[in-house]
Enzyme design. Structure first.
Site, PDB file in Angstrom:
ATOM      1  N   GLY A   1       0.848  -1.133  -0.111  1.00 54.01           N
ATOM      2  CA  GLY A   1      -0.005   0.057  -0.015  1.00 54.01           C
ATOM      3  C   GLY A   1       0.683   1.203  -0.046  1.00 54.01           C
ATOM      4  O   GLY A   1       2.024   1.249  -0.326  1.00 54.01           O
TER       5      GLY A   1
ATOM      6  N   ALA B   1       2.513   6.119   3.500  1.00 51.79           N
ATOM      7  CA  ALA B   1       2.164   6.722   4.758  1.00 51.79           C
ATOM      8  C   ALA B   1       1.582   5.849   5.622  1.00 51.79           C
ATOM      9  O   ALA B   1       1.920   5.828   6.909  1.00 51.79           O
ATOM     10  CB  ALA B   1       0.817   7.777   4.345  1.00 51.79           C
ATOM     11  N   VAL B   2       0.878   4.842   5.036  1.00 57.48           N
ATOM     12  CA  VAL B   2       0.213   3.620   6.053  1.00 57.48           C
ATOM     13  C   VAL B   2       1.568   2.705   6.342  1.00 57.48           C
ATOM     14  O   VAL B   2       1.489   2.106   7.286  1.00 57.48           O
ATOM     15  CB  VAL B   2      -0.981   3.001   5.294  1.00 57.48           C
ATOM     16  N   GLY B   3       2.457   2.634   5.379  1.00 59.86           N
ATOM     17  CA  GLY B   3       3.545   1.941   5.552  1.00 59.86           C
ATOM     18  C   GLY B   3       4.122   2.021   7.023  1.00 59.86           C
ATOM     19  O   GLY B   3       4.628   1.280   7.761  1.00 59.86           O
TER      20      GLY B   3
ATOM     21  N   GLU C   1       5.814  -3.215   0.700  1.00 61.35           N
ATOM     22  CA  GLU C   1       5.586  -3.169  -0.795  1.00 61.35           C
ATOM     23  C   GLU C   1       4.873  -1.683  -1.096  1.00 61.35           C
ATOM     24  O   GLU C   1       3.693  -1.764  -1.079  1.00 61.35           O
ATOM     25  CB  GLU C   1       4.894  -4.271  -1.579  1.00 61.35           C
TER      26      GLU C   1
ATOM     27  N   CYS D   1       1.415   0.221  -9.206  1.00 59.55           N
ATOM     28  CA  CYS D   1       2.490   0.830  -8.348  1.00 59.55           C
ATOM     29  C   CYS D   1       3.764   0.950  -9.245  1.00 59.55           C
ATOM     30  O   CYS D   1       4.600   1.711  -9.056  1.00 59.55           O
ATOM     31  CB  CYS D   1       2.896  -0.214  -7.278  1.00 59.55           C
TER      32      CYS D   1
HETATM   33  P1  NAD Z   1      -5.151   0.728   0.387  1.00 61.55           P
HETATM   34  O1  NAD Z   1      -5.984   1.959   0.818  1.00 61.55           O
HETATM   35  O2  NAD Z   1      -5.833  -0.416   0.129  1.00 61.55           O
HETATM   36  O3  NAD Z   1      -4.516   0.507   1.866  1.00 61.55           O
HETATM   37  C1  NAD Z   1      -3.787  -0.610   1.826  1.00 61.55           C
HETATM   38  C2  NAD Z   1      -4.049  -1.526   3.121  1.00 61.55           C
HETATM   39  O4  NAD Z   1      -3.860  -0.794   4.237  1.00 61.55           O
HETATM   40  C3  NAD Z   1      -5.715  -1.965   3.230  1.00 61.55           C
HETATM   41  O5  NAD Z   1      -5.792  -3.319   3.640  1.00 61.55           O
HETATM   42  C4  NAD Z   1      -6.003  -1.099   4.293  1.00 61.55           C
HETATM   43  O6  NAD Z   1      -7.199  -1.614   4.864  1.00 61.55           O
HETATM   44  C5  NAD Z   1      -4.920  -0.800   5.113  1.00 61.55           C
HETATM   45  N1  NAD Z   1      -4.842   0.630   5.905  1.00 61.55           N
HETATM   46  C6  NAD Z   1      -5.287   1.705   5.235  1.00 61.55           C
HETATM   47  N2  NAD Z   1      -5.185   2.688   6.231  1.00 61.55           N
HETATM   48  C7  NAD Z   1      -4.677   2.135   7.354  1.00 61.55           C
HETATM   49  C8  NAD Z   1      -4.316   2.924   8.453  1.00 61.55           C
HETATM   50  N3  NAD Z   1      -4.444   4.130   9.137  1.00 61.55           N
HETATM   51  N4  NAD Z   1      -3.752   2.034   9.454  1.00 61.55           N
HETATM   52  C9  NAD Z   1      -3.740   0.487   9.164  1.00 61.55           C
HETATM   53  N5  NAD Z   1      -3.890  -0.017   7.810  1.00 61.55           N
HETATM   54  C10 NAD Z   1      -4.610   0.854   7.331  1.00 61.55           C
HETATM   55  O7  NAD Z   1      -4.178   1.025  -0.565  1.00 61.55           O
HETATM   56  P2  NAD Z   1      -3.275   2.531  -1.097  1.00 61.55           P
HETATM   57  O8  NAD Z   1      -2.450   2.499   0.214  1.00 61.55           O
HETATM   58  O9  NAD Z   1      -4.288   3.283  -1.626  1.00 61.55           O
HETATM   59  O10 NAD Z   1      -2.681   1.779  -2.165  1.00 61.55           O
HETATM   60  C11 NAD Z   1      -1.996   2.339  -3.205  1.00 61.55           C
HETATM   61  C12 NAD Z   1      -0.452   2.548  -2.827  1.00 61.55           C
HETATM   62  O11 NAD Z   1       0.005   1.235  -2.712  1.00 61.55           O
HETATM   63  C13 NAD Z   1       0.054   3.116  -4.044  1.00 61.55           C
HETATM   64  O12 NAD Z   1       1.195   4.106  -3.521  1.00 61.55           O
HETATM   65  C14 NAD Z   1       0.827   2.056  -4.599  1.00 61.55           C
HETATM   66  O13 NAD Z   1       2.077   2.275  -5.444  1.00 61.55           O
HETATM   67  C15 NAD Z   1       1.186   1.080  -3.507  1.00 61.55           C
HETATM   68  N6  NAD Z   1       1.240  -0.347  -4.140  1.00 61.55           N
HETATM   69  C16 NAD Z   1       2.429  -0.950  -4.180  1.00 61.55           C
HETATM   70  C17 NAD Z   1       2.681  -2.211  -4.576  1.00 61.55           C
HETATM   71  C18 NAD Z   1       4.020  -2.809  -4.514  1.00 61.55           C
HETATM   72  O14 NAD Z   1       3.970  -4.064  -4.766  1.00 61.55           O
HETATM   73  N7  NAD Z   1       4.944  -2.278  -4.085  1.00 61.55           N
HETATM   74  C19 NAD Z   1       1.539  -2.693  -4.972  1.00 61.55           C
HETATM   75  C20 NAD Z   1       0.375  -2.319  -5.280  1.00 61.55           C
HETATM   76  C21 NAD Z   1       0.110  -1.196  -4.732  1.00 61.55           C
END
Ligand code: NAD
Length: 489
Positions: A188, A191-193, A210, A244
């Site tokens: 994801g 920021a959430v990472g 990731e 991504c």
């Molecule tokens: P998202 O909103 O689906 O969030 C990802 C996960 O995090 C979800 O399961 C969600 O429930 C959880 N989440 C969200 N907020 C949270 C919080 N405050 N606390 C705990 N968990 C929380 O996805 P996103 O973040 O919109 O995804 C898009 C991003 O992901 C982009 O930056 C994209 O580049 C990246 N991405 C990376 C890869 C990779 O393989 N490197 C693949 C796909 C997407």
């Protein structure tokens, strides 16, 4: 007790029975996962159609084909991956068994993202199962149809206690993260990472993150621009730019900007017709919040292709922006939508500098017929991956570790890398109780002469691999006898 706590407890209890240790069990589960993919293709495609407006064939190509490939590879190679790995020995350990034994970590939490809701959630699961772990699977709530289908259908194929699916949003994920896991695998945003890493740190749990970011794409002026732009158009606009590893922006010399625009325009028509809105292979933005975010990113830039949109359908046409600068709004965050800015640079020097002044990207794309130029970009920049003269396809090579570096992520997966990432690589050394004489050099009292021998045994590099085992034993016995005799005097 919360639902999340119950699920984690059940997974741990089940893991502790040792059920996942035998390789046959893991292979059985992997084959069931494969059966799930092939029998439920239609359910998966229907869910993705509702979430992202993707066609059935598109879903198979971008979601499940890679997954099947990963499963097949794991089934074929598991015995090899899980076997003890002998390592090189030093003189002190020549007669010992010295090896690395991969072992399961325990319970893994997999948090998936919505953009490829099946691939990014179930590919890490392949690694988790192969490595002998239990795994709690948390699909993204932002792709609700896929999450629901996963929750309903996966338990019909996999062990329910060991591989439970937990649906829900931020609060459910935060609740899960309060519990102790042995690894958290998150896909994801950065920021959430950060939040995920913080929560995991409380339990000293290792993480794989990731993440995304802005992946640059440099086009050399000597390129075959028709081919380069067709490949870039494909990599950018597939899944409506919500990939991504999509090229986030183009860097090129001002002299070729016009031709780049022309060629991208031709490719957009070739792929998505004159009317992408009614074409079944052109996707939609996942929701209104992201629609508004992407539309706002275009403010202040010059649209040269596309630009039209329909909020009611979350539709944004394939769009190209020209004469964009580093200060433009679209350059302040990852676009994650079908908008492709072009930034003029004076050549490869400035492109490298531009890239190095920013966060390390998930991937750098470079298009050039000049191998030296490509190698220079590799040598002078850093990113999760680098792909020359194409887009996205490095993701499909499962011998390549897939992952980011710095702001684009930590840790990697795919193929054997997933297995290693989700295993503990345990160091094992098995000695015998004989040859005690050799040890005298490390026992007190410590003397200069003993230290001299210790230096010899520890620092001397010999190629033990070249000696046969009989010769090895002879060398060892002679040394042991000599050392023992020295210290018994
Ligand atoms: P998202 O909103 O689906 O969030 C990802 C996960 O995090 C979800 O399961 C969600 O429930 C959880 N989440 C969200 N907020 C949270 C919080 N405050 N606390 C705990 N968990 C929380 O996805 P996103 O973040 O919109 O995804 C898009 C991003 O992901 C982009 O930056 C994209 O580049 C990246 N991405 C990376 C890869 C990779 O393989 N490197 C693949 C796909 C997407």
């Amino acid at each position: 007790m919360s639902r999340e706590q119950l699920v984690v407890q059940r997974a741990r209890k089940s893991f502790q029975t040792g059920k996942t240790k035998p390789l046959e069990y893991r292979i059985h589960q992997l084959k069931s996962l494969h059966r799930f993919v092939s029998e439920r293709r239609k359910d998966i495609a229907d869910a993705v159609k509702k979430d992202l407006h993707k066609s059935e064939h598109g879903t198979e190509l971008f979601e499940t084909l890679g997954l099947e490939n990963e499963i097949n590879l794991a089934v074929e190679k598991l015995a090899e991956w899980a076997a003890p790995r002998p390592v090189e020995k030093n003189l002190l350990t020549i007669s010992d068994e010295v090896y690395v034994q991969p072992e399961p970590l325990g319970v893994v939490l997999i948090i998936g993202a919505w953009n490829y809701p099946w691939a990014v959630t179930l590919q890490p699961l392949v690694g988790a199962i192969a490595a002998g772990n239990a795994a709690v699977i948390k699909p993204s709530e932002v792709s609700p149809h896929s999450a629901k289908a996963m929750e309903e259908l996966l338990p019909l194929y996999l062990d329910k206690d060991l591989y439970p699916v937990v649906t829900g949003g931020v609060s459910e994920t935060q609740e899960l993260l309060k519990h102790r896991f042995d690894h958290v695998f998150y896909t994801g945003s950065s920021a959430v990472g950060r939040l995920v890493m913080e929560a995991a740190a409380r339990h000293l749990t290792p993480v794989t993150l990731e993440l995304g970011g802005k992946s640059p794409c440099y086009i050399d002026k000597n390129c075959d621009l028709a081919v380069a732009c067709r490949r870039i158009t494909w990599g950018k606009f597939v899944n409506c730019g919500q990939t991504c590893i999509a090229p986030d922006y183009i860097l090129c010399e001002p002299g070729i900007q016009g031709r780049v625009v022309e060629e991208i325009s031709k490719s957009i028509k070739e792929f998505y017709t004159d009317n992408p809105k009614s074409f079944e292979d052109y996707g939609r933005i996942i929701n209104q919040r992201h629609f508004k975010r992407v539309m706002a990113l275009m403010e202040g830039s010059t649209v040269v292709i596309g630009g039209d949109s329909d909020e009611s359908q979350c539709y944004i046409a394939p769009t190209v922006l020209k004469d964009v600068t580093a200060e433009s709004k679209v350059m302040q965050e990852e676009i994650f939508g079908p908008v492709l800015p072009i930034i003029a640079v004076s050549g490869v020097d400035e492109a490298i500098q531009f890239i190095n002044e920013r966060e390390k990207p998930l991937v750098i794309y470079v298009f050039s017929p000049d191998n030296k130029l490509i190698r220079r970009v590799i040598a002078e920049t850093s990113s999760g991956g680098l792909l020359a003269n194409d887009c996205l396809v490095h993701f499909t090579v499962n011998t390549l570790p897939f992952g980011g570096v710095g702001n684009s992520g930590t840790g990697c997966y795919h193929g054997r890398h997933s297995f290693d990432r989700l295993s503990h690589l345990r160091s094992c050394l098995i000695k015998k109780l004989n040859m005690e004489g050799v040890n005298s050099m490390r026992y007190p009292p410590h003397t200069a002469s003993k230290l001299g021998w210790a230096r010899f045994f520890i620092l001397r590099r010999v190629n033990l691999g070249r000696l046969g085992s009989v010769a090895l034993l002879a060398v060892l016995a002679a040394l042991a006898a000599f050392v023992a005799q020295r210290f018994s005097q």
